[in-house]
Design a protein around this motif. Sequence first.
Motif, short mmCIF file in Angstrom:
data_model
loop_
_atom_site.label_atom_id
_atom_site.label_comp_id
_atom_site.label_asym_id
_atom_site.label_seq_id
_atom_site.Cartn_x
_atom_site.Cartn_y
_atom_site.Cartn_z
N GLU A 24 0.85 -1.19 0.00
CA GLU A 24 0.00 0.00 0.00
C GLU A 24 0.89 1.24 0.00
N GLU A 25 0.33 2.31 -0.50
CA GLU A 25 1.04 3.58 -0.43
C GLU A 25 1.12 4.02 1.02
N ALA A 26 2.17 4.74 1.36
CA ALA A 26 2.36 5.18 2.74
C ALA A 26 1.20 6.05 3.21
N ALA A 27 0.63 6.84 2.30
CA ALA A 27 -0.49 7.70 2.68
C ALA A 27 -1.70 6.86 3.08
N PHE A 28 -1.93 5.74 2.39
CA PHE A 28 -3.05 4.86 2.74
C PHE A 28 -2.79 4.18 4.08
N GLU A 29 -1.56 3.76 4.32
CA GLU A 29 -1.24 3.10 5.58
C GLU A 29 -1.43 4.04 6.76
N ALA A 30 -1.20 5.34 6.54
CA ALA A 30 -1.34 6.31 7.62
C ALA A 30 -2.80 6.49 8.05
N VAL A 31 -3.76 6.27 7.15
CA VAL A 31 -5.17 6.48 7.49
C VAL A 31 -5.91 5.17 7.72
N ARG A 32 -5.21 4.07 7.76
CA ARG A 32 -5.83 2.77 7.96
C ARG A 32 -6.49 2.71 9.33
N LEU A 33 -7.76 2.27 9.37
CA LEU A 33 -8.53 2.17 10.61
C LEU A 33 -8.56 0.73 11.10
N ARG A 34 -8.52 0.57 12.42
CA ARG A 34 -8.67 -0.74 13.02
C ARG A 34 -10.14 -0.98 13.31
N ALA A 35 -10.59 -2.20 13.12
CA ALA A 35 -11.98 -2.57 13.38
C ALA A 35 -12.02 -4.06 13.69
N THR A 36 -13.21 -4.56 13.92
CA THR A 36 -13.39 -6.00 14.09
C THR A 36 -14.35 -6.47 13.01
N ALA A 37 -14.29 -7.76 12.73
CA ALA A 37 -15.18 -8.34 11.72
C ALA A 37 -15.68 -9.68 12.24
N ASN A 38 -16.94 -9.95 11.98
CA ASN A 38 -17.52 -11.25 12.30
C ASN A 38 -17.39 -12.15 11.08
N VAL A 39 -16.98 -13.38 11.29
CA VAL A 39 -16.88 -14.35 10.20
C VAL A 39 -18.26 -14.96 10.01
N VAL A 40 -18.85 -14.71 8.83
CA VAL A 40 -20.18 -15.25 8.52
C VAL A 40 -20.05 -16.64 7.93
N ASP A 41 -19.08 -16.82 7.03
CA ASP A 41 -18.89 -18.12 6.39
C ASP A 41 -17.42 -18.27 6.02
#
Length: 134
Positions: A49-66
């Motif tokens: 990824e570009e460094a600019a994209f890495e700087a704005v990357r957000l942390r979240a959680t995800a539920n595994v549906v399948d």
Amino acid sequence: MGFLKDLTTLTRQANAAYDRMDVGASMAAASRSMEDASRVLAATTPQPEEAAFEAVRLRATANVVDARQLPMVIGMNVVVELDLVVAMPNGFPLPVTRTEQVAPLHLARVTPGSTVDVSMVPGRPDTVRIEWGA
């Protein structure tokens, strides 16, 4: 005498099987298999990824549906297609499908109903990345 008779029978059977073999079809199937492997490998390899994209990357959680295992193993890693619902920080759920190489150690973490840590660039669902080390 019995050994030579068995060897002659096996040789005859092998020659008959060789005569029936369609080399062109076998080569075409092998070519399709290699194309599929290349496609899956490209989909599961993290792209820089570009460094600019890495700087704005957000942390979240995800539920595994399948979770669906694909008929491929890369090294010791199983290739799995995951349907995820990412819980965005703004409260909106975001459905995402990812193809991942999953190490045997992490297979239990991607069972349907489990929660995984992810990160993504806002507005770019194609950048969802499972954070295995978190």
